[in-house]
Design an enzyme around this catalytic site. Structure first.
Site, PDB file in Angstrom:
ATOM      1  N   PHE A 135       0.817  -1.389   0.087  1.00 20.22           N
ATOM      2  CA  PHE A 135       0.060  -0.098  -0.049  1.00 20.22           C
ATOM      3  C   PHE A 135       0.820   1.285  -0.071  1.00 20.22           C
ATOM      4  CE2 PHE A 135       0.831  -0.008   4.511  1.00 20.22           C
ATOM      5  CZ  PHE A 135       0.618   1.228   4.937  1.00 20.22           C
ATOM      6  N   LYS A 136       2.096   0.985   0.476  1.00 23.75           N
ATOM      7  CA  LYS A 136       2.870   2.414   0.494  1.00 23.75           C
ATOM      8  C   LYS A 136       3.160   3.014  -0.943  1.00 23.75           C
ATOM      9  CE  LYS A 136       3.596   1.623   4.948  1.00 23.75           C
ATOM     10  NZ  LYS A 136       4.839   1.162   5.619  1.00 23.75           N
ATOM     11  N   ASP A 137       3.104   2.292  -1.873  1.00 20.43           N
ATOM     12  CA  ASP A 137       3.179   2.728  -3.264  1.00 20.43           C
ATOM     13  C   ASP A 137       2.153   3.782  -3.657  1.00 20.43           C
ATOM     14  OD1 ASP A 137       5.356   0.619  -3.993  1.00 20.43           O
ATOM     15  OD2 ASP A 137       3.917  -0.756  -4.418  1.00 20.43           O
TER      16      ASP A 137
ATOM     17  N   LEU B 287       3.850   6.901  -2.166  1.00 23.92           N
ATOM     18  CA  LEU B 287       5.095   6.946  -2.194  1.00 23.92           C
ATOM     19  C   LEU B 287       5.564   7.330  -3.886  1.00 23.92           C
ATOM     20  CD1 LEU B 287       6.748   4.974   0.519  1.00 23.92           C
ATOM     21  CD2 LEU B 287       6.718   7.517   0.215  1.00 23.92           C
TER      22      LEU B 287
ATOM     23  N   THR C 186       7.871   0.569   3.175  1.00 23.29           N
ATOM     24  CA  THR C 186       8.140   2.119   3.115  1.00 23.29           C
ATOM     25  C   THR C 186       9.590   2.287   2.302  1.00 23.29           C
ATOM     26  OG1 THR C 186       6.946   2.973   4.638  1.00 23.29           O
ATOM     27  CG2 THR C 186       8.684   4.328   3.919  1.00 23.29           C
TER      28      THR C 186
END
Length: 466
Positions: free
Chosen positions: A111-113, A116, A144
C-alpha cells in the site's frame, strides 16, 4: 489552506514548504490549519470519478494552487500509470458485509506505493523547479523503504537513504530494497529494531543545522503529503461499495492494519472531511501500544516482539501525535507538554473525557500470531483468497469489532508473496509474481551499521558528499 505544527511553534506555511519541511522544525508534526469540509453534493459528484480524478479533487482543497493544475495532473498520471490494476485500488466483496480494499497493485506490491509513487514524482518536480538538492532520509519496517526507493531511484537531483532493522523485515522486503543498484540509493541495515531506526531519523530531522546542511527531506508518514495521498482511497473505496449497494449507503467501517498510526490517521482525516465513516477499527499485532491506548487511554511502549506481520512491529507510532492534537482540542501547548513527558517518562495518559471521544471514533483489536495464521487459513478455505499476515490482522479485527449487519471495508495492505515465511506456516504454498521471483537472482547492496547514531551519520555524510 496553510499548515501548522502540532506543537504550535511553526507558523502558517504553504503546501510545498510543508512538504519539504517534513517533520516540523519544532519537533512536532504538520497538520492543516483547518480541515476542509466536503459537501454532500460534492461527495455525490465524486462517486463516478476515476482514481486519478479523485486525487486531483481532494488535493485541490490542500495545495493552495501552488502547483499549476496541468503539472499536478501530469504527476498524478505518472504516479499511477505504474499500477497493475486500472482502478489503482480495486474493491472485492466477500459476503454481504465485508469488502477488501486491495492496495497492493503498485510496483512493490504494498500500500505504501500509493503515496510514495506520487511523493517520488513530487520531489523530482520540486528539485527541477527550484534547482534544489534533495536528500531523502527514511526508516522502514519493510514496505516504506522499497516503495520510496522505487519512486526516486535514478532521478536527477535526489539521493535516498533508507534505514531498516537487520533481520526484522521479510526476505522479499529486504530484496526489494537491496537489489536496487542505482548510485543515488543507500540502504543501511541497522542493528536494532524499527523504533531504533525511526528514533534516529527523528533526531536527525530535529537537528536543524544538520537537516539544512544535508538537504534532508522526509519520506516517512511524518510527511503530511503522504497522509493526504492515502486519504484518497478511503473516499474511492466508499464510492465503489456505495455503487455496489445501489448508491444508497450509510456509514461504513474501515479496518486498518497499522503500527505507525499513519494509514488509520488518513481514514480519520477522511472522516473529519465528511466521509460517512462508522468505526475506524485499528488492527495491530502483539506490539499493541495503540490498542492499549484506545482501550485505556494510556500510551506506553511495551516489550518489542517479532511477529508474523513485521511491518507493524512498532512500539512508538510516529503519527500518534497528530491524532493526539485533535483529541486534545487542537491545544498545541498541551501536546508539547505531553510529548515532553513521553520523552522523559516513556508514558502519557489522557483524561476520561478524552478517552470517551477516542472510543467513540475507534475500536481496536490486537491479533496474536496464531489468530493471524488461523485467519489466513480460514479465509483461504472459505473464499479461496490468500491474505498476507497484515491484511489478515485487518480481517480478524473486523470479525472481533464489527456488529452484525454493519458493512466493513478491510484494507488489504500487501501481496501475500511479500511474507511467504508466515504463509508457509499455514501449510499453504503460493506462486510468486514474476517481479518478486526475479529478486532472488539479483545481487544485493547494503551497508551494515551498529545501532548508533554516530555510525549512521558517518555513512550519511559519506553518501551525501560523494
Amino acid at each position: 489552506m496553510e499548515y501548522i505544527s502540532t506543537r504550535g511553534k511553526v507558523g502558517k506555511i504553504g503546501f510545498i514548504d510543508a512538504f519539504m519541511m517534513g517533520l516540523a522544525d519544532d519537533g512536532g508534526l504538520l497538520v492543516p490549519s483547518e480541515i476542509p469540509q466536503i459537501s454532500a453534493d460534492n461527495l455525490k459528484k465524486w462517486q463516478d470519478l476515476s482514481y486519478q480524478e479523485l486525487v486531483l479533487e481532494i488535493f485541490s482543497y490542500y495545495t493552495n494552487n501552488e502547483i499549476p493544475q496541468e503539472d499536478l495532473k501530469a504527476m498524478v498520471e505518472a504516479s499511477y500509470s505504474t499500477f497493475r490494476d486500472p482502478e489503482v485500488t480495486p474493491v472485492r466483496r466477500f459476503g454481504d458485509d465485508l469488502y477488501l480494499l486491495e492496495l497492493f497493485h503498485g510496483p512493490t506490491f504494498a500500500f505504501k506505493d500509493i503515496a510514495l509513487q506520487f511523493i517520488g514524482n513530487f520531489y523530482s518536480y520540486v528539485a527541477e523547479k527550484q534547482g534544489k538538492k534533495i536528500h531523502i532520509l527514511g526508516a522502514t519496517s519493510g514496505d516504506t523503504g522499497a516503495s520510496a526507493i522505487q519512486g526516486v531511484k535514478g532521478k536527477e537531483g535526489i539521493k535516498i537513504c533508507i534505514l531498516f532493522p537487520t533481520g526484522k523485515v521479510s526476505k522479499v522486503q529486504e530484496l526489494q530494497m537491496t537489489t536496487v543498484q542505482d548510485d543515488n540509493v543507500l540502504n543501511l541495515s541497522v542493528d536494532g529494531n524499527f523504533d531504533d531506526c525511526q528514533g534516529m531519523i527523528k533526531e536527525l530531522f530535529a537537528d536543524l543545522d544538520f537537516k539544512s546542511a544535508n538537504h534532508l527531506a522526509a519520506i516517512n508518514s511524518i510527511n503530511f503529503v503522504r497522509i493526504l495521498a492515502q486519504t484518497v482511497y478511503y473516499f474511492y473505496s466508499y464510492f465503489q461499495v456505495s455503487k455496489a449497494n445501489g448508491g444508497n449507503l450509510g456509514k461504513v467501517n474501515f479496518s486498518v492494519p497499522t503500527g505507525n498510526f499513519g494509514d488509520i490517521f488518513a481514514g480519520y482525516l477522511a472522516k473529519r472531511m465528511g466521509l460517512p465513516v462508522g468505526k475506524l477499527i485499528l488492527a495491530t499485532n502483539e506490539n499493541n501500544i495503540l490498542e492499549r491506548f484506545i482501550e485505556e487511554g494510556v500510551y506506553m511502549p511495551g516489550d518489542f516482539r517479532i511477529t508474523y506481520s513485521p511491518s507493524m512491529d512498532i512500539q512508538v507510532a510516529s503519527n500518534f501525535e497528530r491524532y493526539l492534537y485533535y483529541v486534545l482540542g487542537e491545544d498545541a501547548e498541551e501536546v508539547s507538554r505531553l510529548m515532553a513527558q513521553f520523552k522523559s517518562e516513556g508514558e502519557i495518559s489522557i483524561s476520561p473525557d478524552a478517552l470517551k471521544l477516542v472510543q467513540s471514533e475507534f475500536a481496536a483489536h490486537g491479533v496474536d500470531g496464531q489468530e493471524c495464521l488461523d485467519t489466513i487459513s480460514k479465509f483461504k478455505t472459505e473464499h479461496d483468497y490468500l491474505l498476507d499476515p497484515h491484511s489478515a490482522c485487518g480481517v480478524a479485527a473486523v470479525y472481533e469489532c464489527a456488529e452484525e449487519g454493519e458493512i466493513s471495508i478491510s484494507l488489504a495492505t500487501a501481496h501475500p508473496a511479500k511474507f511467504d515465511e508466515a504463509i508457509r506456516l499455514t501449510g499453504i504454498e503460493q506462486s510468486f509474481p514474476p517481479e518478486i521471483a526475479a529478486l532472488f537472482e539479483k545481487p544485493q547492496r547494503q551497508v551494515l551499521v551498529d545501532g548508533k547514531l554516530e555510525d549512521v551519520v558517518a555513512q550519511l555524510e559519506k553518501f551525501y558528499n560523494a
